[in-house]
Design an enzyme around this catalytic site. Structure first.
Site, PDB file in Angstrom:
ATOM      1  N   HIS A 169     -38.087 -40.739  19.848  1.00 15.19           N
ATOM      2  CA  HIS A 169     -39.470 -41.153  20.092  1.00 15.19           C
ATOM      3  C   HIS A 169     -40.134 -41.742  18.836  1.00 15.19           C
ATOM      4  O   HIS A 169     -41.311 -42.065  18.850  1.00 15.19           O
ATOM      5  CB  HIS A 169     -40.335 -39.999  20.644  1.00 15.19           C
ATOM      6  CG  HIS A 169     -39.887 -39.515  22.006  1.00 15.19           C
ATOM      7  ND1 HIS A 169     -40.730 -38.903  22.896  1.00 15.19           N
ATOM      8  CD2 HIS A 169     -38.686 -39.557  22.612  1.00 15.19           C
ATOM      9  CE1 HIS A 169     -40.068 -38.591  24.001  1.00 15.19           C
ATOM     10  NE2 HIS A 169     -38.832 -38.973  23.841  1.00 15.19           N
ATOM     11  N   GLU A 173     -37.774 -40.440  33.424  1.00 13.35           N
ATOM     12  CA  GLU A 173     -37.711 -39.098  32.860  1.00 13.35           C
ATOM     13  C   GLU A 173     -38.819 -38.918  31.840  1.00 13.35           C
ATOM     14  O   GLU A 173     -39.443 -37.867  31.763  1.00 13.35           O
ATOM     15  CB  GLU A 173     -36.357 -38.860  32.178  1.00 13.35           C
ATOM     16  CG  GLU A 173     -36.081 -37.385  31.865  1.00 13.35           C
ATOM     17  CD  GLU A 173     -36.667 -36.926  30.531  1.00 13.35           C
ATOM     18  OE1 GLU A 173     -36.803 -35.713  30.338  1.00 13.35           O
ATOM     19  OE2 GLU A 173     -36.991 -37.776  29.684  1.00 13.35           O
ATOM     20  N   GLU A 174     -39.073 -39.976  31.077  1.00 15.41           N
ATOM     21  CA  GLU A 174     -40.042 -39.869  29.981  1.00 15.41           C
ATOM     22  C   GLU A 174     -41.482 -39.906  30.479  1.00 15.41           C
ATOM     23  O   GLU A 174     -42.402 -39.556  29.746  1.00 15.41           O
ATOM     24  CB  GLU A 174     -39.825 -41.007  28.970  1.00 15.41           C
ATOM     25  CG  GLU A 174     -38.433 -41.024  28.329  1.00 15.41           C
ATOM     26  CD  GLU A 174     -38.262 -39.936  27.278  1.00 15.41           C
ATOM     27  OE1 GLU A 174     -39.132 -39.068  27.154  1.00 15.41           O
ATOM     28  OE2 GLU A 174     -37.226 -39.960  26.591  1.00 15.41           O
ATOM     29  N   GLU A 183     -29.231 -35.117  27.134  1.00 19.16           N
ATOM     30  CA  GLU A 183     -30.375 -35.180  26.211  1.00 19.16           C
ATOM     31  C   GLU A 183     -29.910 -34.909  24.772  1.00 19.16           C
ATOM     32  O   GLU A 183     -28.970 -34.147  24.551  1.00 19.16           O
ATOM     33  CB  GLU A 183     -31.430 -34.133  26.593  1.00 19.16           C
ATOM     34  CG  GLU A 183     -32.187 -34.434  27.872  1.00 19.16           C
ATOM     35  CD  GLU A 183     -33.094 -35.649  27.774  1.00 19.16           C
ATOM     36  OE1 GLU A 183     -33.327 -36.154  26.664  1.00 19.16           O
ATOM     37  OE2 GLU A 183     -33.565 -36.103  28.837  1.00 19.16           O
ATOM     38  N   HIS A 188     -31.102 -40.286  31.702  1.00 20.34           N
ATOM     39  CA  HIS A 188     -32.126 -41.275  32.018  1.00 20.34           C
ATOM     40  C   HIS A 188     -31.920 -42.546  31.213  1.00 20.34           C
ATOM     41  O   HIS A 188     -31.520 -42.497  30.045  1.00 20.34           O
ATOM     42  CB  HIS A 188     -33.533 -40.723  31.777  1.00 20.34           C
ATOM     43  CG  HIS A 188     -33.816 -40.284  30.364  1.00 20.34           C
ATOM     44  ND1 HIS A 188     -34.314 -41.133  29.410  1.00 20.34           N
ATOM     45  CD2 HIS A 188     -33.668 -39.090  29.742  1.00 20.34           C
ATOM     46  CE1 HIS A 188     -34.488 -40.490  28.278  1.00 20.34           C
ATOM     47  NE2 HIS A 188     -34.090 -39.233  28.444  1.00 20.34           N
ATOM     48  N   ASP A 220     -32.100 -41.235  22.396  1.00 17.71           N
ATOM     49  CA  ASP A 220     -32.695 -40.650  23.612  1.00 17.71           C
ATOM     50  C   ASP A 220     -32.795 -41.704  24.687  1.00 17.71           C
ATOM     51  O   ASP A 220     -33.799 -42.386  24.795  1.00 17.71           O
ATOM     52  CB  ASP A 220     -34.070 -40.072  23.257  1.00 17.71           C
ATOM     53  CG  ASP A 220     -34.699 -39.304  24.396  1.00 17.71           C
ATOM     54  OD1 ASP A 220     -34.021 -39.049  25.408  1.00 17.71           O
ATOM     55  OD2 ASP A 220     -35.887 -38.951  24.283  1.00 17.71           O
ATOM     56  N   ASP A 254     -34.525 -44.760  30.974  1.00 14.73           N
ATOM     57  CA  ASP A 254     -35.817 -45.202  30.440  1.00 14.73           C
ATOM     58  C   ASP A 254     -36.014 -44.689  29.014  1.00 14.73           C
ATOM     59  O   ASP A 254     -35.406 -43.705  28.603  1.00 14.73           O
ATOM     60  CB  ASP A 254     -36.982 -44.765  31.349  1.00 14.73           C
ATOM     61  CG  ASP A 254     -37.061 -43.260  31.523  1.00 14.73           C
ATOM     62  OD1 ASP A 254     -36.005 -42.616  31.641  1.00 14.73           O
ATOM     63  OD2 ASP A 254     -38.189 -42.721  31.538  1.00 14.73           O
TER      64      ASP A 254
HETATM   65 ZN   LIG Z   1     -34.536 -37.965  26.851  1.00 18.31          ZN
END
Ligand SMILES: [Zn+2]
Length: 390
Positions: free
Chosen positions: A362, A147-148, A176, A65, A98, A67
């Site tokens: 994150h 995805e997030e 990931e 992903h 990520d 995003d």
């Molecule tokens: Zn991810």
């Protein structure tokens, strides 16, 4: 471009879910010269990309992903989150771990692989063998910008489109960030499923002073809840820990101290292994509640099906590539939440997640060690090569 240059270019695009901010276009511009045909499968305002090179043989896919999650308070970042910055050998920026580094590493891996094979072909080295291998296998990338978030119009839509035309994937690596302490230490060959229920136990409301006129749903449900909480649902298996049952919310009562409530609502969740099935868990819960003589309604929601890739060609190729590149022995793991792997597993029998160290994901000051970037590309390259050469 190096992996570092590519990941910096991606981080500079502030692609907070579901905004792709031009990342997919940039990636497409890297893939087109390599001979990939690019297809956009956008849905519901979400950008998705399906890039494929070759139409025959085994299909080896990388999924991920573009995003990223929101930055949180900008003032807490040491350098702006969308200005990729290297300090003391660490690259900082939202998406560094990520998972923009994985995407950049995958593209470099495919560039190296394709160029090397073409050079070998041009030089006439083992022309028959190599050309045959080259032509009879295909490479693909499946990328989404959702995805997030809700993950409703992302990977699942691409998988639906592929399914509709009968396209299947033989091997898939999801990029990931799976490693814990150092690059190579962990890959995920499965994820648990998530099954949620809202249970409403019915009673009869009334005055607490007149127990003969009420049916207290909390009292009626309590022994059943105790039994649910104490039940061993399965023993897990070689790859998964035992299935776990957790009550997340329970509510009853009017707020008044002299009223027996008329109903009791309990939310609970199973994180379940492949040792149990959805039907099996549901049947056992219903049997238990019936045995306790409860009057109830129950609404089930399947959040995610579990998936598992037992040890086999893909796990072995990846483990060997990790060992050759980092001299770390990779562990298989099925821990953590759900991922988009669950959608792709529907059309792909062998799927493993592997990417960089996830300690900063994150968080404020998300980062990756620059020294891990080229090795990550090398691991992907060696894995693809092994799968292509079989
Ligand atoms: Zn991810």
């Amino acid at each position: 471009m190096t992996v570092l240059e590519k990941v910096q270019a991606l981080i500079a695009r502030p692609s907070v879910t579901p905004d792709d901010a031009g990342c997919l276009e940039l990636i497409a511009s890297w893939l087109t010269p390599l001979g990939f045909s690019i297809e956009r499968i956008d849905a519901g305002g979400v950008s998705n990309l399906w890039a494929r090179r070759g139409s025959e043989g085994r299909l080896i896919c990388f999924a991920g992903h573009t995003d990223v999650v929101p930055t949180g308070p900008l003032a807490q970042w040491t350098s702006p989150p969308f200005e990729p910055t290297v300090r003391d050998g660490i690259l900082y920026g939202r998406g560094a771990a990520d998972m923009k580094s994985s995407i950049a590493a995958c593209v470099v891996a495919m560039e190296n692989l394709i160029n090397r094979r073409e050079l070998a072909n041009a030089a006439g080295a083992d022309p028959q063998g190599d050309t045959a291998a080259h032509n009879s296998h295909s490479l693909a990338l499946l990328l989404t910008s959702d995805e997030e978030g809700d993950a409703i119009d992302g990977t699942v839509r691409v998988v639906e489109a592929l399914k509709a035309r009968g396209e299947t994937i033989d091997f898939c690596i999801v990029g990931e960030p799976t490693c814990v302490k150092q690059l190579g230490d962990t890959m995920k060959n499965g994820r648990r499923g998530s099954l949620t229920a809202k249970l409403t136990v019915r009673g009869v409301q009334g005055h607490v002073a007149y127990p003969e006129q009420v049916k207290n749903p909390v009292h009626l449900a309590a022994p059943a809840l105790a039994e649910l909480a104490a039940t061993t649902w399965d023993a897990g298996n070689e790859y998964f820990p035992p299935t776990s049952f957790q009550i997340s919310n329970a509510r009853a009562g009017t707020g008044a101290g002299n009223v027996v409530p008329g109903s009791f609502v309990i939310d609970f969740n199973f994180r379940f292994s492949t040792a149990s099935t959805v039907d099996g868990l549901q049947n056992r819960v219903h049997q238990l509640l019936d045995r306790h003589g409860l009057e109830y309604d129950i609404a089930w929601t399947l959040g995610a099906k579990p998936f598992l890739t037992p040890r086999g060609e893909l796990c072995e190729a990846l483990t060997a590539a990790v060992a050759a590149t980092t001299s770390v022995a990779a562990q298989l793991s099925t821990t953590g939440g759900t991922s988009d792997g669950r959608f792709i597993a529907d059309i792909c029998p062998q799927l493993v997640e592997f990417g960089p160290v996830n300690a900063s994901i994150h968080k404020v000051d998300e980062s990756i060690a620059v020294a891990d970037l080229e090795p990550l590309a090398k691991i992907y390259e060696l894995t693809f090569e092994k799968l292509l050469s079989t």
